[in-house]
Scaffold this active site. Structure first.
Site, PDB file in Angstrom:
ATOM      1  N   ARG A  53      35.037 126.261  32.842  1.00  0.00           N
ATOM      2  CA  ARG A  53      33.824 126.758  32.179  1.00  0.00           C
ATOM      3  C   ARG A  53      32.575 126.256  32.891  1.00  0.00           C
ATOM      4  O   ARG A  53      31.583 126.970  33.000  1.00  0.00           O
ATOM      5  CB  ARG A  53      33.808 126.303  30.707  1.00  0.00           C
ATOM      6  CG  ARG A  53      34.697 127.154  29.820  1.00  0.00           C
ATOM      7  CD  ARG A  53      34.951 126.494  28.497  1.00  0.00           C
ATOM      8  NE  ARG A  53      35.882 125.393  28.624  1.00  0.00           N
ATOM      9  CZ  ARG A  53      35.995 124.401  27.760  1.00  0.00           C
ATOM     10  NH1 ARG A  53      35.215 124.356  26.703  1.00  0.00           N
ATOM     11  NH2 ARG A  53      36.879 123.445  27.954  1.00  0.00           N
ATOM     12  N   ASP A  91      38.559 117.848  30.730  1.00  0.00           N
ATOM     13  CA  ASP A  91      38.550 119.284  30.410  1.00  0.00           C
ATOM     14  C   ASP A  91      37.175 119.890  30.724  1.00  0.00           C
ATOM     15  O   ASP A  91      36.161 119.182  30.762  1.00  0.00           O
ATOM     16  CB  ASP A  91      38.880 119.454  28.920  1.00  0.00           C
ATOM     17  CG  ASP A  91      39.286 120.875  28.592  1.00  0.00           C
ATOM     18  OD1 ASP A  91      39.570 121.661  29.527  1.00  0.00           O
ATOM     19  OD2 ASP A  91      39.311 121.219  27.398  1.00  0.00           O
ATOM     20  N   TRP A 135      51.508 125.071  33.811  1.00  0.00           N
ATOM     21  CA  TRP A 135      52.267 125.996  34.662  1.00  0.00           C
ATOM     22  C   TRP A 135      52.030 127.447  34.258  1.00  0.00           C
ATOM     23  O   TRP A 135      52.321 128.361  35.027  1.00  0.00           O
ATOM     24  CB  TRP A 135      53.770 125.697  34.564  1.00  0.00           C
ATOM     25  CG  TRP A 135      54.218 124.471  35.292  1.00  0.00           C
ATOM     26  CD1 TRP A 135      54.565 123.277  34.714  1.00  0.00           C
ATOM     27  CD2 TRP A 135      54.404 124.300  36.706  1.00  0.00           C
ATOM     28  NE1 TRP A 135      54.946 122.380  35.689  1.00  0.00           N
ATOM     29  CE2 TRP A 135      54.860 122.984  36.919  1.00  0.00           C
ATOM     30  CE3 TRP A 135      54.226 125.131  37.813  1.00  0.00           C
ATOM     31  CZ2 TRP A 135      55.143 122.475  38.178  1.00  0.00           C
ATOM     32  CZ3 TRP A 135      54.508 124.627  39.073  1.00  0.00           C
ATOM     33  CH2 TRP A 135      54.956 123.318  39.241  1.00  0.00           C
ATOM     34  N   SER A 139      48.996 119.343  33.189  1.00  0.00           N
ATOM     35  CA  SER A 139      49.973 119.196  32.106  1.00  0.00           C
ATOM     36  C   SER A 139      51.160 120.117  32.354  1.00  0.00           C
ATOM     37  O   SER A 139      51.053 121.115  33.076  1.00  0.00           O
ATOM     38  CB  SER A 139      49.319 119.533  30.753  1.00  0.00           C
ATOM     39  OG  SER A 139      49.361 120.919  30.528  1.00  0.00           O
ATOM     40  N   ASP A 171      52.210 122.184  30.496  1.00  0.00           N
ATOM     41  CA  ASP A 171      51.864 123.524  30.004  1.00  0.00           C
ATOM     42  C   ASP A 171      50.891 124.253  30.939  1.00  0.00           C
ATOM     43  O   ASP A 171      50.660 125.451  30.764  1.00  0.00           O
ATOM     44  CB  ASP A 171      51.282 123.432  28.588  1.00  0.00           C
ATOM     45  CG  ASP A 171      52.329 122.942  27.589  1.00  0.00           C
ATOM     46  OD1 ASP A 171      53.493 123.368  27.713  1.00  0.00           O
ATOM     47  OD2 ASP A 171      51.987 122.125  26.722  1.00  0.00           O
ATOM     48  N   ARG A 226      37.897 112.707  25.747  1.00  0.00           N
ATOM     49  CA  ARG A 226      38.126 114.090  26.149  1.00  0.00           C
ATOM     50  C   ARG A 226      36.776 114.757  26.373  1.00  0.00           C
ATOM     51  O   ARG A 226      35.919 114.754  25.481  1.00  0.00           O
ATOM     52  CB  ARG A 226      38.900 114.873  25.088  1.00  0.00           C
ATOM     53  CG  ARG A 226      39.152 116.312  25.559  1.00  0.00           C
ATOM     54  CD  ARG A 226      39.960 117.146  24.584  1.00  0.00           C
ATOM     55  NE  ARG A 226      40.286 118.421  25.215  1.00  0.00           N
ATOM     56  CZ  ARG A 226      41.470 118.996  25.212  1.00  0.00           C
ATOM     57  NH1 ARG A 226      42.473 118.422  24.600  1.00  0.00           N
ATOM     58  NH2 ARG A 226      41.668 120.155  25.814  1.00  0.00           N
ATOM     59  N   HIS A 245      37.081 122.690  39.686  1.00  0.00           N
ATOM     60  CA  HIS A 245      38.099 121.664  39.955  1.00  0.00           C
ATOM     61  C   HIS A 245      37.663 120.763  41.119  1.00  0.00           C
ATOM     62  O   HIS A 245      37.875 119.558  41.088  1.00  0.00           O
ATOM     63  CB  HIS A 245      39.448 122.309  40.257  1.00  0.00           C
ATOM     64  CG  HIS A 245      40.009 123.067  39.080  1.00  0.00           C
ATOM     65  ND1 HIS A 245      40.025 122.557  37.806  1.00  0.00           N
ATOM     66  CD2 HIS A 245      40.566 124.306  38.980  1.00  0.00           C
ATOM     67  CE1 HIS A 245      40.572 123.435  36.971  1.00  0.00           C
ATOM     68  NE2 HIS A 245      40.899 124.513  37.664  1.00  0.00           N
ATOM     69  N   ASN A 251      36.406 122.030  33.451  1.00  0.00           N
ATOM     70  CA  ASN A 251      36.068 122.345  34.856  1.00  0.00           C
ATOM     71  C   ASN A 251      35.798 123.834  35.050  1.00  0.00           C
ATOM     72  O   ASN A 251      34.830 124.223  35.709  1.00  0.00           O
ATOM     73  CB  ASN A 251      37.222 121.977  35.790  1.00  0.00           C
ATOM     74  CG  ASN A 251      37.414 120.501  35.921  1.00  0.00           C
ATOM     75  OD1 ASN A 251      36.539 119.726  35.551  1.00  0.00           O
ATOM     76  ND2 ASN A 251      38.555 120.094  36.451  1.00  0.00           N
ATOM     77  N   LEU A 272      42.485  97.508  39.439  1.00  0.00           N
ATOM     78  CA  LEU A 272      42.553  98.663  38.535  1.00  0.00           C
ATOM     79  C   LEU A 272      43.860  99.401  38.793  1.00  0.00           C
ATOM     80  O   LEU A 272      44.242  99.597  39.952  1.00  0.00           O
ATOM     81  CB  LEU A 272      41.377  99.617  38.821  1.00  0.00           C
ATOM     82  CG  LEU A 272      41.378 100.958  38.061  1.00  0.00           C
ATOM     83  CD1 LEU A 272      41.069 100.745  36.574  1.00  0.00           C
ATOM     84  CD2 LEU A 272      40.344 101.929  38.646  1.00  0.00           C
ATOM     85  N   ARG A 310      49.286 128.848  33.913  1.00  0.00           N
ATOM     86  CA  ARG A 310      48.067 129.383  34.556  1.00  0.00           C
ATOM     87  C   ARG A 310      48.455 130.261  35.749  1.00  0.00           C
ATOM     88  O   ARG A 310      49.573 130.151  36.265  1.00  0.00           O
ATOM     89  CB  ARG A 310      47.185 128.229  35.028  1.00  0.00           C
ATOM     90  CG  ARG A 310      46.648 127.456  33.848  1.00  0.00           C
ATOM     91  CD  ARG A 310      45.570 126.494  34.242  1.00  0.00           C
ATOM     92  NE  ARG A 310      45.046 125.861  33.044  1.00  0.00           N
ATOM     93  CZ  ARG A 310      43.881 125.269  32.945  1.00  0.00           C
ATOM     94  NH1 ARG A 310      43.080 125.198  33.991  1.00  0.00           N
ATOM     95  NH2 ARG A 310      43.479 124.730  31.816  1.00  0.00           N
TER      96      ARG A 310
HETATM   97  C1  FPP Z   1      40.728 121.071  32.924  1.00  0.00           C
HETATM   98  O1  FPP Z   1      39.703 122.009  33.090  1.00  0.00           O
HETATM   99  C2  FPP Z   1      41.049 120.443  34.199  1.00  0.00           C
HETATM  100  C3  FPP Z   1      42.212 120.596  34.850  1.00  0.00           C
HETATM  101  C4  FPP Z   1      43.344 121.396  34.341  1.00  0.00           C
HETATM  102  C5  FPP Z   1      42.441 119.968  36.156  1.00  0.00           C
HETATM  103  C6  FPP Z   1      41.789 118.637  36.349  1.00  0.00           C
HETATM  104  C7  FPP Z   1      42.088 118.169  37.718  1.00  0.00           C
HETATM  105  C8  FPP Z   1      41.174 117.641  38.563  1.00  0.00           C
HETATM  106  C9  FPP Z   1      39.768 117.370  38.201  1.00  0.00           C
HETATM  107  C10 FPP Z   1      41.624 117.204  39.886  1.00  0.00           C
HETATM  108  C11 FPP Z   1      42.191 115.837  39.699  1.00  0.00           C
HETATM  109  C12 FPP Z   1      42.148 115.085  40.916  1.00  0.00           C
HETATM  110  C13 FPP Z   1      42.541 113.789  40.989  1.00  0.00           C
HETATM  111  C14 FPP Z   1      42.441 113.111  42.283  1.00  0.00           C
HETATM  112  C15 FPP Z   1      43.073 113.050  39.816  1.00  0.00           C
HETATM  113  P1  FPP Z   1      40.020 123.510  32.733  1.00  0.00           P
HETATM  114  O2  FPP Z   1      40.470 124.210  33.957  1.00  0.00           O
HETATM  115  O3  FPP Z   1      40.975 123.552  31.587  1.00  0.00           O
HETATM  116  O4  FPP Z   1      38.601 124.009  32.308  1.00  0.00           O
HETATM  117  P2  FPP Z   1      38.272 125.065  31.173  1.00  0.00           P
HETATM  118  O5  FPP Z   1      38.787 124.485  29.875  1.00  0.00           O
HETATM  119  O6  FPP Z   1      36.794 125.141  31.217  1.00  0.00           O
HETATM  120  O7  FPP Z   1      38.949 126.331  31.543  1.00  0.00           O
END
Ligand code: FPP
Length: 227
Positions: free
Chosen positions: A12, A8, A57, A53, A55, A173, A25, A10, A119, A59
């Site tokens: 922010r 979580d 969707w 997730s 949920d 988390r 992201h 990304n 892994l 966004r």
């Molecule tokens: C949560 O941050 C993150 C996500 C919803 C997406 C995470 C996905 C990736 C990092 C790409 C994954 C790639 C692979 C190869 C597994 P947020 O957008 O909820 O951030 P926020 O809470 O700050 O708004």
């Protein structure tokens, strides 16, 4: 050891640097690569990552599209690297609502890497633990006797994990929130929880090491008495 991560923060992370959420992201993918490479060194044999997730969707369509494109390109780019490094990739969650190009990238990555034994990397996409539980419960009539074991088996079947339910040992988390957000609820019954305020893009090898070290210091009693 099975480690699950809710990646979580990304959005922010990016916004606080004056960048669009999508840049967060993209930086998150770099953190995924770093974490996957480091995981076996810390005794992790199964790593489950919450990428999208059920949920999510809700966004904006543009963000959903960007996340799927990022996942597709990451799966395509990383699958050869995973194959060469003994990493078996699996995607858990629903497939039918994903774009067909992403479904194809998932099957290709899973097929290429299926022999990996160093892994197991499980990526949760369009995943909801509660939906999985409901789906597994709907199939309980197929087993002669309902038990935790038979239910775990059904659960792994409905999440595309080929009949092996692996309890989560450590659930991490990032991003500062302290909740499970519908990730691996059954599997995390006795998971140790570890929360950090770092945004996912900042999560580095040393942070994984710190989480695993703290996990090793905790006494796991599974409802029993201290050893
Ligand atoms: C949560 O941050 C993150 C996500 C919803 C997406 C995470 C996905 C990736 C990092 C790409 C994954 C790639 C692979 C190869 C597994 P947020 O957008 O909820 O951030 P926020 O809470 O700050 O708004």
């Amino acid at each position: 050891m099975h480690v699950a991560i809710i990646m979580d923060g990304n959005g922010r992370w990016a916004v606080s640097r004056g960048m669009p959420r999508q840049a967060g992201h993209r930086a998150g993918v770099t953190a995924v690569r770093r974490t996957v490479e480091a995981a076996p060194r810390f005794g992790i044999s199964v790593l489950s990552l919450f990428a999208f997730s059920a949920d999510n969707w809700t966004r904006p369509r543009s963000e959903v599209r960007h996340l799927f494109a990022l996942l597709r390109s990451s799966l395509r780019e990383q699958s050869l690297h995973c194959f060469e490094n003994g990493i078996c990739m699996k995607v858990i969650g629903r497939r039918d609502r994903l774009p067909s190009s992403l479904q194809d990238a998932i099957s290709d990555a899973e097929n290429l890497t299926r022999s990996g034994s160093r892994l197991t990397l499980r990526i949760a996409v369009d995943y909801s633990a509660r939906d999985s539980i409901v789906d597994a419960a709907g199939r309980l009539g197929e087993v002669p006797q309902a038990s935790r074991g038979s239910f775990s088996y059904l659960l792994s079947q409905v999440t595309h994990d080929s009949g092996r339910m692996r309890p989560v040992d450590l659930l991490i988390r990032t991003g500062g929130e302290r909740r499970l957000s519908d990730f691996l609820l059954w599997e995390s019954a006795y998971a140790e929880l570890y929360f950090t305020s770092l945004g996912w893009p900042d999560f580095a090898e040393a942070d994984l090491e710190a989480a695993v070290s703290e996990y090793r210091r905790r006494e796991r009693r599974f409802g029993g008495l201290p050893a």
